[in-house]
Design an enzyme around this catalytic site. Structure first.
Site, PDB file in Angstrom:
ATOM      1  N   TYR A   1      -3.275  -3.964  10.338  1.00 53.54           N
ATOM      2  CA  TYR A   1      -3.633  -3.926   8.917  1.00 53.54           C
ATOM      3  C   TYR A   1      -5.149  -3.844   8.754  1.00 53.54           C
ATOM      4  O   TYR A   1      -5.668  -3.041   7.975  1.00 53.54           O
ATOM      5  CB  TYR A   1      -3.073  -5.184   8.252  1.00 53.54           C
ATOM      6  CG  TYR A   1      -3.163  -5.227   6.744  1.00 53.54           C
ATOM      7  CD1 TYR A   1      -2.266  -4.532   5.946  1.00 53.54           C
ATOM      8  CD2 TYR A   1      -4.144  -5.992   6.111  1.00 53.54           C
ATOM      9  CE1 TYR A   1      -2.333  -4.595   4.552  1.00 53.54           C
ATOM     10  CE2 TYR A   1      -4.224  -6.060   4.728  1.00 53.54           C
ATOM     11  CZ  TYR A   1      -3.311  -5.359   3.952  1.00 53.54           C
ATOM     12  OH  TYR A   1      -3.399  -5.420   2.579  1.00 53.54           O
TER      13      TYR A   1
ATOM     14  N   SER B   1      -8.983  -3.363   1.290  1.00 57.09           N
ATOM     15  CA  SER B   1      -8.677  -4.797   1.290  1.00 57.09           C
ATOM     16  C   SER B   1      -9.932  -5.527   1.763  1.00 57.09           C
ATOM     17  O   SER B   1     -10.815  -4.915   2.386  1.00 57.09           O
ATOM     18  CB  SER B   1      -7.530  -5.067   2.277  1.00 57.09           C
ATOM     19  OG  SER B   1      -7.388  -6.449   2.541  1.00 57.09           O
TER      20      SER B   1
HETATM   21  N1  LIG Z   1      -1.439  -8.373  -2.307  1.00 54.23           N
HETATM   22  C1  LIG Z   1      -2.602  -8.532  -1.689  1.00 54.23           C
HETATM   23  O1  LIG Z   1      -3.068  -9.654  -1.455  1.00 54.23           O
HETATM   24  C2  LIG Z   1      -3.408  -7.350  -1.280  1.00 54.23           C
HETATM   25  C3  LIG Z   1      -4.742  -7.545  -0.933  1.00 54.23           C
HETATM   26  C4  LIG Z   1      -5.525  -6.460  -0.564  1.00 54.23           C
HETATM   27  C5  LIG Z   1      -4.968  -5.212  -0.523  1.00 54.23           C
HETATM   28  N2  LIG Z   1      -3.658  -5.038  -0.853  1.00 54.23           N
HETATM   29  C6  LIG Z   1      -3.123  -3.693  -0.799  1.00 54.23           C
HETATM   30  O2  LIG Z   1      -2.685  -3.330  -2.081  1.00 54.23           O
HETATM   31  C7  LIG Z   1      -1.647  -2.370  -1.976  1.00 54.23           C
HETATM   32  C8  LIG Z   1      -0.478  -2.811  -2.829  1.00 54.23           C
HETATM   33  O3  LIG Z   1      -0.020  -4.045  -2.333  1.00 54.23           O
HETATM   34  P1  LIG Z   1       0.823  -5.062  -3.204  1.00 54.23           P
HETATM   35  O4  LIG Z   1       0.331  -6.393  -2.851  1.00 54.23           O
HETATM   36  O5  LIG Z   1       0.850  -4.637  -4.612  1.00 54.23           O
HETATM   37  O6  LIG Z   1       2.243  -4.891  -2.470  1.00 54.23           O
HETATM   38  P2  LIG Z   1       3.704  -4.631  -2.999  1.00 54.23           P
HETATM   39  O7  LIG Z   1       4.570  -4.812  -1.789  1.00 54.23           O
HETATM   40  O8  LIG Z   1       3.980  -5.423  -4.214  1.00 54.23           O
HETATM   41  O9  LIG Z   1       3.688  -3.084  -3.409  1.00 54.23           O
HETATM   42  C9  LIG Z   1       3.573  -2.075  -2.456  1.00 54.23           C
HETATM   43  C10 LIG Z   1       4.275  -0.828  -2.989  1.00 54.23           C
HETATM   44  O10 LIG Z   1       4.063   0.238  -2.039  1.00 54.23           O
HETATM   45  C11 LIG Z   1       5.287   0.929  -1.887  1.00 54.23           C
HETATM   46  N3  LIG Z   1       5.324   1.602  -0.592  1.00 54.23           N
HETATM   47  C12 LIG Z   1       5.431   1.048   0.639  1.00 54.23           C
HETATM   48  N4  LIG Z   1       5.498   1.998   1.573  1.00 54.23           N
HETATM   49  C13 LIG Z   1       5.436   3.198   0.920  1.00 54.23           C
HETATM   50  C14 LIG Z   1       5.459   4.556   1.339  1.00 54.23           C
HETATM   51  N5  LIG Z   1       5.578   4.894   2.636  1.00 54.23           N
HETATM   52  N6  LIG Z   1       5.353   5.522   0.401  1.00 54.23           N
HETATM   53  C15 LIG Z   1       5.239   5.191  -0.912  1.00 54.23           C
HETATM   54  N7  LIG Z   1       5.225   3.936  -1.372  1.00 54.23           N
HETATM   55  C16 LIG Z   1       5.336   2.938  -0.456  1.00 54.23           C
HETATM   56  C17 LIG Z   1       6.351  -0.156  -2.002  1.00 54.23           C
HETATM   57  O11 LIG Z   1       7.633   0.409  -2.300  1.00 54.23           O
HETATM   58  C18 LIG Z   1       5.798  -1.016  -3.115  1.00 54.23           C
HETATM   59  O12 LIG Z   1       6.245  -0.576  -4.384  1.00 54.23           O
HETATM   60  C19 LIG Z   1      -1.341  -2.255  -0.479  1.00 54.23           C
HETATM   61  O13 LIG Z   1      -2.012  -1.126   0.046  1.00 54.23           O
HETATM   62  C20 LIG Z   1      -1.923  -3.521   0.086  1.00 54.23           C
HETATM   63  O14 LIG Z   1      -2.267  -3.382   1.447  1.00 54.23           O
HETATM   64  C21 LIG Z   1      -2.881  -6.073  -1.240  1.00 54.23           C
END
Ligand SMILES: NC(=O)c1ccc[n+]([C@@H]2O[C@H](COP(=O)([O-])OP(=O)(O)OC[C@H]3O[C@@H](n4cnc5c(N)ncnc54)[C@H](O)[C@@H]3O)[C@@H](O)[C@H]2O)c1
Length: 257
Positions: A156, A143
């Site tokens: 985080y 991130s």
């Molecule tokens: N959305 C953002 O702005 C953003 C920015 C930077 C990084 N990220 C990172 O991207 C990744 C995806 O985030 P997103 O925004 O798509 O979120 P999201 O909540 O839409 O998707 C996250 C997915 O991870 C799954 N998950 C959670 N805990 C889990 C576990 N213990 N085992 C297996 N699966 C699990 C959830 O069921 C969900 O399907 C994350 O690692 C997040 O930290 C997101």
């Protein structure tokens, strides 16, 4: 020719947001997919959507904090497709919002457990399988919070800084075995994590706070998950054959100042 033609790719967190968008992009680029998540309903629906479009996809319930579950998902990729060429370790949570002095230990540890230990377990078992075949590309979800501080989200931020370091170390350890390991660093992406967990639950949909977050992006807006999927798919593919050990920002300039 698709960027991932003939490649077997495992994606964790595939049922939602960035993982889901990357699965759909990887499918369009020719990959056979192993979708892993704890959200079975959405994961199975995505599997059916890709299969309905003529692609190859299997879904497994996989909790990334459980080593046996991760090992089984990697093994399933290999039994299903004969190999594992790429892996995107994208599963993650946003929790323990609040200043350090206010964070309960259990909440703080849970974020580390999913966002860092989970990525370690996936990377470990993917590396073992890829080392046996002598090639592979691993992409770990970090991130912008893996590169700079973010007040109110120390767990985080600590986890994501950890992912960047873990990925660099693994890249150095396995480069000679033909395996590339990178991390990717988006800022705000419009997924359920941001729209529900952050904007709605943590910020109470406060328009001023959301506008301030948007204004921190020189490009003037938040990202769509498909924009992260573009970079992720490229990093997984052989087109990124000389890229390893990098933490790639895909953040609209958020970390540039
Ligand atoms: N959305 C953002 O702005 C953003 C920015 C930077 C990084 N990220 C990172 O991207 C990744 C995806 O985030 P997103 O925004 O798509 O979120 P999201 O909540 O839409 O998707 C996250 C997915 O991870 C799954 N998950 C959670 N805990 C889990 C576990 N213990 N085992 C297996 N699966 C699990 C959830 O069921 C969900 O399907 C994350 O690692 C997040 O930290 C997101």
């Amino acid at each position: 020719m698709g960027m991932l033609d003939g490649k077997a790719v495992m994606i964790t967190g595939a049922a939602s947001g960035i993982g889901r968008a990357t699965a759909l992009k990887a499918h369009v680029e020719g990959a056979s997919l192993l979708l892993a998540d704890v959200g079975d309903e959405n994961g199975e629906a995505l599997r059916d959507e890709i299969a309905g479009d003529g692609g190859k996809a299997a879904y497994v319930n996989c909790d990334v904090t459980d080593e046996g579950s991760v090992e089984a998902a990697v093994a399933r990729t290999v039994t299903e497709y004969g190999r594992i060429d790429g892996a995107f370790n994208c599963a993650g949570i946003l929790a323990a919002i609040g200043n350090v002095g206010e964070n309960p230990l259990e909440d703080w540890k849970r974020v580390l457990e999913v966002d860092l230990v989970g990525v370690f377990l996936c990377t470990k078992h993917e590396l073992l399988a890829m080392a046996a075949q002598g090639s592979g590309s691993i992409l770990n979800m970090a991130s912008a919070a893996g590169l700079i501080g973010w007040p109110g989200a120390s767990a985080y931020v600590a986890a994501k800084h950890g992912v960047v370091g873990l990925s660099k170390s693994a890249a150095l350890e396995y480069a000679e075995q033909g395996i590339r390991v990178n991390s990717i660093c988006p800022s705000y992406v419009l997924t359920p994590m941001v729209e529900k967990d952050l904007f709605e639950d943590a910020l109470g949909n406060d328009e001023e706070l959301i506008a301030a977050a948007r204004a921190n992006h020189p490009i003037g807006r938040f990202a769509q998950p498909e924009e992260i999927a573009e970079a992720a798919t490229w990093l997984l593919s052989d087109r990124a054959s000389f890229v390893t050990g990098t933490a790639m920002s895909v953040d609209g300039g958020y970390t540039a100042p």
